[in-house]
Enzyme design. Sequence first.
Site, PDB file in Angstrom:
ATOM      1  N   SER A  98       0.846  -1.193   0.000  1.00 44.36           N
ATOM      2  CA  SER A  98       0.000   0.000   0.000  1.00 44.36           C
ATOM      3  C   SER A  98       0.882   1.244   0.000  1.00 44.36           C
ATOM      4  O   SER A  98       1.986   1.229   0.556  1.00 44.36           O
ATOM      5  CB  SER A  98      -0.907   0.023   1.234  1.00 44.36           C
ATOM      6  OG  SER A  98      -1.608   1.252   1.343  1.00 44.36           O
ATOM      7  N   TYR A 107      -0.266  -0.472  10.785  1.00 48.49           N
ATOM      8  CA  TYR A 107      -0.656  -0.953   9.463  1.00 48.49           C
ATOM      9  C   TYR A 107       0.275  -0.381   8.403  1.00 48.49           C
ATOM     10  O   TYR A 107       0.780  -1.112   7.536  1.00 48.49           O
ATOM     11  CB  TYR A 107      -2.105  -0.574   9.162  1.00 48.49           C
ATOM     12  CG  TYR A 107      -2.556  -0.989   7.775  1.00 48.49           C
ATOM     13  CD1 TYR A 107      -3.048  -2.271   7.563  1.00 48.49           C
ATOM     14  CD2 TYR A 107      -2.484  -0.111   6.696  1.00 48.49           C
ATOM     15  CE1 TYR A 107      -3.452  -2.682   6.289  1.00 48.49           C
ATOM     16  CE2 TYR A 107      -2.884  -0.507   5.425  1.00 48.49           C
ATOM     17  CZ  TYR A 107      -3.361  -1.780   5.228  1.00 48.49           C
ATOM     18  OH  TYR A 107      -3.753  -2.176   3.971  1.00 48.49           O
TER      19      TYR A 107
END
Length: 282
Positions: free
Chosen positions: A138, A148
């Site tokens: 990502s 994350y």
Amino acid sequence: MARALVTGSTSGLGLEFAWQLAGTGHDLVLVSRDEDRLRAVSAQIRDVHRVEVEVLPADLSDREELEQVAIRLTDPVDRVDLLVNNAGYGLRGGFLEVGIEDHEKQLDTLMRAVLVLSHAAARTMVQRRRGAILNVSSLAGYTTAGPYAASKSWVTVFTESLAMELEGTGVSATALLPGFVQTEFHERAGMAMDGLPRITWLKAPYVVEQALKDTAKGTVLSIPSVKYRTAGEVSRIAPRPLVRALTSPDWYRRMRARSVQRSRRSASRRNLRAPWQRDDDA
């Protein structure tokens, strides 16, 4: 016929990967925690595309279940030609608001599973001198948006390193770095994202199509759309104090607060009645 193994294959990008790969004639091994949903998805894909679909229920944060998926990748007969490490999820709340056990389980899924499955797949593929590994990372990995984001930074760097090690073997490694994609990911994580402009979002079919094209070409970093390639470069070279100021968890909380305020104002406007409207007309 080529075969692909896709983790996290019953929702979001993983589901889109499964459909697009089946549409190009790939047999599938679908991995997910939700066995009922896994079997329903596999039946739908079989009916539409007439490919072989094997289901492998597994929680990738569980080491024994992860090992079963790794073993499947080393099968010398029903060989896997493409591994798509897609499984992942967000957590509701900031780092200190979430129990450490939940953080550990998330990192086992986002990082350890990628490490273990990539290792199993790469060693087997190198022996055949054919195959590809696609790790879903990502652009969040260029930010400071909590554990994350940190895990996605690891996935990107790991994939780049793996790609260099695999040069000349006939096996490739690609990291997909999407921005905001229209899936249920943010809703499941309790993230109120309605404050973002429409232009910010990408559609899952487009992201997956571009990722598979880049994987076929052996591209190491796949970043769909010009706007996100530009954003990625800016994030990568920007001064870290600026990146921290713009992408920290505090930024997300401020954005969410503004979104809640807008929702409340919108609801308030909907509840306003014209001066001549009587109660029995409502």
